[in-house]
Design an enzyme around this catalytic site. Structure first.
Site: not given
Ligand code: CP
Length: 311
Positions: A104, A131, A134, A226, A266, A294
């Site tokens: 990430r 993403h 997701q 989001d 998300c 996830r």
């Molecule tokens: N949706 C998502 O990626 O959550 P986090 O940022 O908590 O990993």
């Protein structure tokens, strides 16, 4: 040569279908996969905060019998990347020690470079542009709720960000029409939109942009939103909140969609901003199915990318 999930375009329609099919089986029968990654190590690197991504990868790799090394890219206990070590050298080093890399980060080029030089599968766990993990979990949740994805209409309300981009790209791969309802000032990236629209044309679906949420949600099966202020956008927070006010998902918006429409997010969510509490905590909300998925979708993805299951 390793296969990666750098962005959603790394998977074609058949491959997305296979990930979802396996994810559904992983969810139903987790015991069948307990040794799938026996003896394998996966580096899971974070340059940004996370709850769902961190926990789902760490638990998922454990449940597959593998070992997750959860690393931060900076700080006093972080990787040397935080002190300027190049992505190239990081990739070459990790590739000699681990069997896959999950990251990430901010720049998409970091993911692409890791994939180029690491020699092992690389998974994008969120960048400023995409993403994809997701989106896979979201498709699984939609499949579970409707028993199909083909012919459904998903409306994303909010800024044209990484989550919007991944939904735009995965929509054509699963037969869904996607509408991004956003202010003109925060429209999706033009190149990503063009790619999504080309994919949609080939798939016989559509990806469009609207600036009128109430009109966009007519006939929608999925209403998705989001956070208005993504990680790294704090300096623009006030402007974004003002511009996105007209794109809040509330009971009136939900009522304009299909009677059996679902609400998706998300997470993390900000009640009273992008969504009202009655919607996210109401009966149409499937946000915690998405969060749970996830775990299952990423277990499926890792097994496929790492050769523990056939494509
Ligand atoms: N949706 C998502 O990626 O959550 P986090 O940022 O908590 O990993």
């Amino acid at each position: 040569m390793s296969m990666h999930l750098r962005s959603d375009v790394d998977l074609n329609a058949a491959q997305v279908k296979r990930v979802i099919e396996l994810a559904l089986n992983v969810k139903a029968h987790p015991e069948q996969y307990r040794k799938a990654l026996d003896g394998k190590s996966v580096a899971v690197i974070f340059a940004k905060q996370s709850t769902r991504t961190r926990v789902s990868f760490e638990v998922g790799i454990f449940e597959l019998g593998g070992h997750a090394l959860v690393l931060t890219s900076g700080g006093s206990s972080g990787m040397q990347m935080g002190r300027g070590e190049t992505i190239h050298d990081t990739a070459k080093t990790l590739g000699r020690m681990v069997d896959a890399i999950v990251i990430r980060t901010y720049a998409q080029s970091d993911v692409d470079e890791l994939a180029l030089h690491g020699g092992v599968p690389v998974v994008n766990a969120l960048t400023d542009d995409y993403h994809p993990c997701q989106a896979l979990a979201d498709v699984q949740a939609i499949q579970e709720r409707f028993g199909r994805t083909q012919g459904l209409k998903l409306v994303y309300a909010g800024a044209g960000n990484n989550v919007a981009h991944s939904l735009m790209l995965i929509g054509p791969r699963v037969g869904m029409d996607v509408v991004v309802a956003c202010p003109a000032s925060v429209a999706p990236n033009a190149a990503i939109l063009a790619r999504a629209q080309a994919d949609a044309k080939e798939a016989g679906t559509s990806v469009t942009v609207s600036h009128d949420l109430a009109d966009a949600v007519k006939g929608a099966h999925v209403i998705y939103t989001d956070t208005w202020v993504s990680m790294g956008q704090d300096a623009d927070a006030q402007r974004l909140r003002e511009e996105l006010q007209a794109f809040q998902v509330n009971a009136k918006i939900m009522a304009a969609a299909q009677p059996d429409a679902v609400f998706m997010h998300c997470l993390p969510a900000h009640r009273g901003e992008e969504v009202t509490a009655d919607v996210i905590d109401g009966p149409q909300s499937i946000v915690f199915d998405e969060a749970e998925n996830r775990l299952h979708a990423q277990k499926a993805l890792l097994m496929l990318l790492m050769g523990a299951q056939p494509w």
